[in-house]
Design a protein around this motif. Structure first.
Motif, mmCIF file in Angstrom:
data_model
loop_
_atom_site.group_PDB
_atom_site.id
_atom_site.type_symbol
_atom_site.label_atom_id
_atom_site.label_comp_id
_atom_site.label_asym_id
_atom_site.label_seq_id
_atom_site.Cartn_x
_atom_site.Cartn_y
_atom_site.Cartn_z
ATOM 1 N N ALA A 132 -127.417 88.673 52.062
ATOM 2 C CA ALA A 132 -127.277 87.858 53.263
ATOM 3 C C ALA A 132 -127.707 86.429 52.973
ATOM 4 N N SER B 68 -131.934 88.529 60.631
ATOM 5 C CA SER B 68 -132.770 89.465 61.372
ATOM 6 C C SER B 68 -132.717 90.846 60.746
ATOM 7 N N GLU C 135 -130.838 97.522 60.783
ATOM 8 C CA GLU C 135 -129.794 96.501 60.796
ATOM 9 C C GLU C 135 -130.243 95.268 60.033
ATOM 10 N N ALA D 75 -128.853 91.568 59.792
ATOM 11 C CA ALA D 75 -127.818 90.701 60.358
ATOM 12 C C ALA D 75 -128.121 89.247 60.056
ATOM 13 N N ASP D 76 -127.088 88.486 59.794
ATOM 14 C CA ASP D 76 -127.272 87.045 59.610
ATOM 15 C C ASP D 76 -126.264 86.305 60.463
ATOM 16 N N ASP D 77 -126.547 85.036 60.733
ATOM 17 C CA ASP D 77 -125.589 84.262 61.515
ATOM 18 C C ASP D 77 -124.885 83.272 60.590
ATOM 19 N N ASP E 42 -120.035 94.955 59.412
ATOM 20 C CA ASP E 42 -119.357 94.389 60.543
ATOM 21 C C ASP E 42 -119.444 92.883 60.357
ATOM 22 N N SER E 43 -118.339 92.185 60.513
ATOM 23 C CA SER E 43 -118.438 90.754 60.262
ATOM 24 C C SER E 43 -117.411 89.991 61.070
ATOM 25 N N THR F 142 -122.628 88.277 59.761
ATOM 26 C CA THR F 142 -122.368 89.595 59.184
ATOM 27 C C THR F 142 -123.492 90.516 59.596
ATOM 28 N N ARG F 143 -123.146 91.755 59.854
ATOM 29 C CA ARG F 143 -124.185 92.709 60.202
ATOM 30 C C ARG F 143 -123.951 93.980 59.407
ATOM 31 N N VAL G 279 -125.247 97.840 59.101
ATOM 32 C CA VAL G 279 -126.025 98.852 59.804
ATOM 33 C C VAL G 279 -126.198 100.049 58.882
#
Lengths: 167, 669
Positions: free
Chosen positions: B398, B421, B434, B436-438, B509-510, B516-517, B519
């Protein structure tokens, strides 16, 4: 005269006289160090493991632990390996690992002196000469003294980690 | 009352042991603030309860000890060897007093108590002196440029930190970017090291003439703990004889009642955990595992009984069956409580990330805010240990690929600071983690291009989800540059392999430009699993329930042949490769007719296949037993279990079979 390949779990300094468990595989009589024997139990059935060599009968539940069953008769290349009422399992301990060995019958506990065990002549055998510690004669019968711990730990027996994946 | 005495004796003994343990490890030159605070709390606890129970001699002595330590804790006094020895001596006296009160020894020697008390008070009398020559109580600020050799090597930089670490607590205030070899480093060194020693330590690492040492601006609690002159006076206990005898007035300060279990100070200190004493015991993992094994045995024994009872007429054996029902409930509760012992919070893994993220972000020149959530979510220790690597990989990914640099982010209308996160939560019997990044998200076109370059069968019409699955293929990487962090093509496939090995699943998931996340779902424990027992010929196998999608029987139209051999089935428009377990495991007498067999649809690693079995036997919780303990890994099986009848059944490694089925199907196609 002790085998130099004895793993550390074998007794460090062999006493002059040690107890051996003798058993029959086919027509032959073998003897193993009794200190490696954990228990002897009847053999009923094992759960077959797909893809394992034929001499691995499968695995059994030994009080909650999964233990492989090695049929010594097949391991030694004997054609017939019927299971009769006398067929027994000898649970042997090598290091921290357990293995159950199928033999035709358990005979006796013998005390063998260091001098009673004579080196075996070099001969090719399915057992692998390096696992034969020597020969002994008891009551006019020949006993093959096996290094059972070495045999169970050998890569070709396939019980250890060294052969990770099946082909 | 006597049972309260017993608690007091036990607790005081523990506290004394704790005090001694800390004192013996403490280095008076650099005493850890929490160590002092802990001794203080322990002394305070003893004092409180001793006063409550009327053991005034102990209360007096601990009160003096507490006073002294409180001043050290607050930084009014510096800790010195003399004090450590005085407190240790006081501990000995306290122990003697404790034994006396317990009745296991004769009355404590009041003379010894007076000496110990005087010694403690003597330590407190020593006035705070100015810092010794060359020392800087507040710590030092070091500015320097690394010598050229050192700048390029993390190992050498580490040894620099080690060298400084011996002199005090080191903190990096600023460091130059990795590529600027002659950038200026700024470090804070707390402690009382003399300037010359710092210079000597840094001599090897620093470009000659660039080292500047200044006193740190902000004072700190640790700062007051400088060695003081006059140590030899305090170290000599005889000095205390000339001080006034113990003041009875000291007792008046003792709070009348202070529950030993909750010293008020502990709360002030942020409820820091006490080491080794109090509310928890440390037990070896092997003991817990042994317990888990035994409970596993109990579960099996119970199901053996249950099976035996099934043949009994319920009308006749009502009490037996009721008892079995009770046994089941109790066993399950016991099992749950034992499993709970092994549960540890995922913060064990999460805690490594703040530092990792900061360092990585620094070296990448990115600004990243790390948000952690659900750190207290618990899962089995063995899972925690094995989830660390995959998570680290995901976090690195990430940071390296997901999040953009500040310029790029500003250009895209986002805050310069990226957000990463990490969260964990329970969901059903699983833990969901999870990452996740922005950041920039995955670029569909690039994934497509990369897939085409690798000659993978892709087309424009593929859904995002299908496309992202490609990222989990071995050797597939979209990184433009191969950096030291990731992007060598050994990325997501390793992560997925690790997660699969734990019996979990992973989803990606992106959204392009948004983030992008990933899980990751994992079982809470590796010791027990919900399984479906299936029959193949006369053999029984266990399939992990979590991987079963559904089971069904197919009709002739659904069976698809390739080269005259039945290979696939079609279920609701999806073609699934079939693995006939009977054939795969060479089971004699297994069902060969596809139309009569049961197809169990399974999913592993995002791919599906159908496993053909003879019959479904039932669902049950199985205790997972390793095959490797006494045997070895066997391809196609993940482990074994023991069935209700005491026999061993093998647990099918669905992932391995699904992978193998894909290979077969591709070879056939």
């Amino acid at each position: 005269m002790s085998s130099p390949s004895s793993p550390p779990s074998a007794p460090q300094a062999l006493p002059a006289v040690a107890d051996y468990l003798s058993f029959t595989v086919g027509e032959e009589v073998y003897a193993i160090d009794i200190l490696a024997v954990r228990e002897i139990r009847a053999f009923d059935s094992a759960t077959r493991i797909a893809g394992a060599p034929a001499f691995i009968r499968g695995v059994i539940n030994l009080r909650g632990v999964i233990v492989p069953v090695v049929d010594l008769r097949l391991r030694f290349g004997l054609a017939a390996a019927e299971c009769t009422a006398f067929t027994v399992l000898i649970v042997v301990e090598s290091g921290r690992r357990l293995a159950a060995v199928v033999v035709d019958a358990v005979n006796d506990v013998l005390a063998l002196g260091e001098d009673d065990i004579r080196p075996a002549p070099d001969f090719p055998s399915t057992i692998g000469a390096r696992f034969i510690r020597g020969l002994a004669t008891v009551d006019e019968r020949m006993l093959v003294v096996l290094d059972i711990v070495g045999l169970m730990g050998a890569p070709e027996t396939g019980l250890g980690e060294q052969t990770e994946e099946q082909p | 009352m006597s049972q309260f005495y017993q608690v007091f004796f036990d607790e005081s003994e523990e506290h004394l042991a704790a005090i001694e343990a800390i004192l013996l490890r403490i280095d008076p030159a650099a005493p850890p603030a929490e160590g002092i605070a802990e001794i203080f709390r322990a002394a305070h606890s003893i004092k409180g309860s001793a006063a409550t129970f009327g053991f005034d001699d102990m209360a007096t002595l601990t009160h003096a000890m507490e006073n002294l330590l409180d001043r050290v804790r607050k930084g009014e006094l510096a800790l010195q060897r003399g004090m450590v020895e005085a407190v240790l001596a006081a501990c000995d006296v306290l122990r003697a007093q404790l034994d006396a009160h317990r009745g296991s020894a004769g009355a404590a020697d009041p003379q010894a108590a007076a000496v110990a008390l005087a010694r403690l008070q003597a330590c407190g009398e020593v006035p705070a002196a100015p810092p010794p020559q060359g020392g800087h109580g507040d710590g030092l600020e070091l500015n320097f440029v690394l010598s050229r050799v050192v700048a390029g090597s993390e190992v050498l930089i580490d040894s620099l930190f080690d060298a400084l670490g011996e002199l005090g607590e080191v903190r990096t205030l600023s460091r130059p970017p990795a590529d600027a070899a002659d950038g200026v480093w700024t470090l804070a060194l707390r402690g009382c090291a003399a300037e010359e020693r710092v210079r000597a330590a840094l001599d090897l690492f620093v470009e000659p003439g660039t080292l500047e040492i200044a006193a740190l601006a902000a004072p700190s609690a640790a700062a007051a703990m400088q060695p003081l002159p006059g140590e030899e006076i305090a170290a000599d206990g005889s000095y205390g004889f000339f001080l006034p005898a113990p003041q009875p007035a000291a007792l008046d300060d003792v709070p009348p009642v202070s529950p030993p279990a909750s010293p008020p100070v502990a709360a002030e200190e942020g409820g820091r955990e006490r080491t080794g004493t109090g509310h928890s015991i440390r037990v070896g993992v092997d003991k817990v595992d042994q317990m888990i094994n035994l409970v596993g045995e109990l579960v099996i024994t119970r199901s053996i009984l249950q099976e035996a009872a099934n043949v009994v007429d319920p009308a006749l054996a009502e009490r037996l069956l009721a008892g079995l029902g009770l046994l089941e409930r109790n066993t399950r509760e016991l099992q749950e409580s034992v499993m709970a012992i092994r549960m540890v919070p995922i913060s064990r893994v999460f805690s490594r990330f703040p530092r990792l993220v900061r360092e990585l972000a620094d070296s990448l020149g990115k600004e990243v805010e790390l948000v952690l959530a659900g750190e207290h979510t618990e899962l089995d220790k063995s899972v925690v240990e094995r989830v660390a690597d995959p998570l680290t990989h995901l976090v690195r990914n990430a940071l390296d690929h997901g999040l953009e640099g500040p310029q790029e982010r500003l250009a895209a209308g986002k805050a310069a600071r990226g957000r990463l996160s990490l969260s964990a939560r329970h969901e059903g019997g699983q833990i969901v983690i999870e990452v996740a990044d922005d950041g920039r998200g995955l670029d569909r076109q690039r994934v497509l291009a990369r897939a085409r370059a690798s000659a993978l069968p892709v087309d424009e019409g593929m859904s995002d989800a299908e496309l992202w699955q490609l990222l989990f293929l071995p050797g597939f990487s979209t990184a433009e540059s191969v950096s030291a962090l990731s992007g060598r093509g050994v990325g997501m496939d390793v992560v997925r392999h690790n997660v699969d090995a734990l019996g979990g699943s992973i989803e990606l998931d992106s959204v392009d430009g948004v983030g992008t996340r990933v899980v990751v779902r994992l079982p809470l424990t590796l010791a027990i699993m919900d399984g479906m027992t299936v029959a193949v010929g006369r053999e029984t196998y266990v399939l992990p329930l979590a991987q079963i999608v559904e089971s069904l029987q197919v009709d002739a139209e659904a069976v698809h042949r390739i080269g005259g051999v039945a290979r696939m089935i079609r279920v609701r428009g999806e073609y699934l490769p079939v693995v006939a377990l009977g054939e795969r495991f060479a089971v004699p007498g297994a069902e060969r007719d596809w139309l009569r067999a049961i197809m169990v649809l399974v999913e592993a690693g995002g791919r599906r296949a159908a496993l053909m079995v003879d019959a479904l036997l039932g669902q049950q919780q199985v205790v997972i037993k390793s095959l490797e303990t006494h045997y070895r890994r066997v391809h196609g099986f993940s482990a074994a279990t023991i069935l209700g009848n005491g026999e061993v059944a093998l647990i099918v490694d669905v992932g391995a079979l699904v992978d193998a089925s894909r290979v077969q199907a591709e070879l056939a196609a």
